[in-house]
Design a protein around this motif. Sequence first.
Motif, PDB file in Angstrom:
ATOM      1  N   LEU A 377       0.854  -1.189   0.000  1.00 31.90           N
ATOM      2  CA  LEU A 377       0.000   0.000   0.000  1.00 31.90           C
ATOM      3  C   LEU A 377       0.884   1.231   0.000  1.00 31.90           C
ATOM      4  CD1 LEU A 377      -2.620  -1.088   2.702  1.00 31.90           C
ATOM      5  CD2 LEU A 377      -2.598  -1.590   0.246  1.00 31.90           C
ATOM      6  N   GLY A 378       0.622   2.144  -0.925  1.00 30.45           N
ATOM      7  CA  GLY A 378       1.416   3.358  -1.032  1.00 30.45           C
ATOM      8  C   GLY A 378       1.090   4.361   0.055  1.00 30.45           C
ATOM      9  N   SER A 379       1.887   5.422   0.105  1.00 21.84           N
ATOM     10  CA  SER A 379       1.662   6.482   1.090  1.00 21.84           C
ATOM     11  C   SER A 379       0.528   7.415   0.673  1.00 21.84           C
ATOM     12  CB  SER A 379       2.946   7.302   1.290  1.00 21.84           C
ATOM     13  OG  SER A 379       3.969   6.479   1.829  1.00 21.84           O
ATOM     14  N   ARG A 380       0.041   7.258  -0.542  1.00 25.68           N
ATOM     15  CA  ARG A 380      -1.101   8.034  -1.029  1.00 25.68           C
ATOM     16  C   ARG A 380      -1.857   7.188  -2.039  1.00 25.68           C
ATOM     17  NH1 ARG A 380       0.003   8.981  -6.184  1.00 25.68           N
ATOM     18  NH2 ARG A 380       2.114   9.534  -6.898  1.00 25.68           N
ATOM     19  N   ASP A 381      -3.027   7.666  -2.445  1.00 26.46           N
ATOM     20  CA  ASP A 381      -3.777   6.977  -3.487  1.00 26.46           C
ATOM     21  C   ASP A 381      -3.029   7.060  -4.812  1.00 26.46           C
ATOM     22  OD1 ASP A 381      -5.706   6.444  -1.639  1.00 26.46           O
ATOM     23  OD2 ASP A 381      -7.182   7.866  -2.431  1.00 26.46           O
ATOM     24  N   LEU A 382      -3.194   6.021  -5.631  1.00 27.76           N
ATOM     25  CA  LEU A 382      -2.555   5.993  -6.938  1.00 27.76           C
ATOM     26  C   LEU A 382      -3.414   6.736  -7.958  1.00 27.76           C
ATOM     27  CD1 LEU A 382      -1.447   2.243  -6.980  1.00 27.76           C
ATOM     28  CD2 LEU A 382      -0.143   4.231  -6.220  1.00 27.76           C
ATOM     29  N   HIS A 383      -2.744   7.309  -8.955  1.00 30.19           N
ATOM     30  CA  HIS A 383      -3.440   8.104  -9.969  1.00 30.19           C
ATOM     31  C   HIS A 383      -3.051   7.609 -11.355  1.00 30.19           C
ATOM     32  CE1 HIS A 383      -4.395  10.742  -6.660  1.00 30.19           C
ATOM     33  NE2 HIS A 383      -3.116  11.023  -6.463  1.00 30.19           N
ATOM     34  N   ASN A 384      -4.013   7.670 -12.267  1.00 29.25           N
ATOM     35  CA  ASN A 384      -3.759   7.344 -13.677  1.00 29.25           C
ATOM     36  C   ASN A 384      -3.100   5.971 -13.830  1.00 29.25           C
ATOM     37  OD1 ASN A 384      -4.761   9.825 -14.631  1.00 29.25           O
ATOM     38  ND2 ASN A 384      -2.796  10.824 -14.257  1.00 29.25           N
ATOM     39  N   VAL A 385      -3.837   4.948 -13.451  1.00 31.41           N
ATOM     40  CA  VAL A 385      -3.343   3.580 -13.593  1.00 31.41           C
ATOM     41  C   VAL A 385      -4.309   2.792 -14.464  1.00 31.41           C
ATOM     42  CG1 VAL A 385      -1.981   3.462 -11.485  1.00 31.41           C
ATOM     43  CG2 VAL A 385      -4.425   3.005 -11.375  1.00 31.41           C
TER      44      VAL A 385
END
Length: 590
Positions: A377-385
């Motif tokens: 899990l990243g430190s933030r939400d993922l974008h443009n995937v």
Amino acid sequence: MLSRVLLLFGFALSAAAASAATMYEYIIVGSGSGGGPLAANLARAGHSVLLLEAGDDQGDNVNMSMILNFNLAGNDPTTRWDFFYEHMTWRTKDGGFYVGTSPPAGAKQLGIYYPRAGTLGGCAMHNAGVSALPQDSDWNYIARITGDDSWKAENMRKHLIKLENAEYAPGSNDHGHSGYLTITQTPVVLANGSDDRTFVQIMADATGAGRVSLDQLVTRDMNANDPNRDTSTGIFGTLRHSDSQGRRTGTNTYIRATVRDPAKYPLTIQLYSLVTKILFSNSSTTPTALGVEYLQGPSLYSADPRYNASAKGKVGQAIASREVIIAGGVFNSPQILKLSGIGPAEELKKFSIPVVVDLPGVGTRMADNYETSIIRLGSRDLHNVGGPYAVMLKSSVANNTRDLYLFCGALSFEGYWPGFPKDYGHSEYECAIVHIGPHSQAGTVLLRSSDPRDMPEINSHFFDKNADTDLTAILDGVKWARNAFDRVPKGLGPWKEVHPCPSPNTNCTDVEQKEFIRLQAYSHHATSTCQIGGDNDKMAVLDSKFRVRGVKNLRVVDGSAFPKVPGAFPVLPTFMLSEKATESILADIK
């Protein structure tokens, strides 16, 4: 003859049941990627074919028809057949499921969940659609053990070219462009600033391909006609049997197109028909398949979540003037053979089933790829995937060819249980890992009873042999992905690992990780319970032409025929198997 269109949509079934004396040239049991295309091919060659399917037609159900809905498809009760291996899932007193190792009081152990699809089109209707060729060595192995050179990889590619419509490779002479199976590449978002671009660049650097354009990497053809393909590693585009709009193609669409064709091909589809046994004539010294007996009605098999034991179904029979072809899949094909008296004699006698042929290999030597995953899990939400891309690797214990297939992306897939998968939110990123060519092949499919509605007893016998070799290979894939993940820039990282080393325990040992993999490995690619083999192999069930040994006019054409798991995903090889069987059957007529 009954209206084929009505039969396709499940109408006029009582009339079909009443027509027990109707004769067809070929009867095919099961409409998956082995039986479905074979039925269409034989009908298009002018032969009358009856295709029997235990389920109904869910081709218009968007859970099935749209390839990205495969998780919904796997959970859909209208098509699900719930098989279980030997542990992990439990049925609670209230009829629900418990998944874990501490079940509530009174729960009944069912096993590791292994959903199959009881519907027109079979498991090609609920899979993720990944369409990858096996290694050339897998085809060459069949040629070697049988002495039949038509199985060599150089001769098998013509079957791929015939069946595929490779939209992702326009103009390529190494691919087909007019077949029934449309294959496309999953798009990956590579716009500047997209998280997909960040991840693909990291993976490219980790595989030593950092100087190759990312667009070129994510569109590499994993099915290229390249003599170095099976030793090539790195990033490839993911191929799926779906069109550019994401609509699933293959079994259901080809069967429907054949039935609806103005040429009026002689294909009859009879739904809600659970085959219970093969009928034999003993008028000669060699038993000869004459037809099949079946039960007609909805949800008659106990794997169906809508099963009602009090519903008995209506008995019917169908007669074949040429051949009976079993294509029920890795669990049901050996079950049908055994219920018909073909299998290990001692097992058949246990259930008072008269022995037609003592074939000890039926239901044995089941093989399956091992699968696991690393999720962070990243430190933030993922974008443009976008969709996942593939990474092909060689482990430290590989021979010459690559033995790991990773599909990486913003997804969560950890195996199968009722209601899968678990959603970890918009920051999840996973590399799922498929181990190609496992070194243990000891699974079994045994009768539970002589009742054809009962599920068989299935035991994968995972890691029974050469366990540390396979665990080392899988762990190599986990470590590679973890090291790549650790390269993400600040802000997106640092990561929180979900497994196999749950944060904050980021220093778990190889022993701990191998134990996690051993206990949590899952699969969905079982094969080899009715194996093709050489005349000197007493466990071989089929010859190189798919003919069942010891009887006449009977073949098995599905994934159970492979001597071992073909590559990382067996669906495309099984489509090719169906084309190979078409060729063999038509050649026998001449």
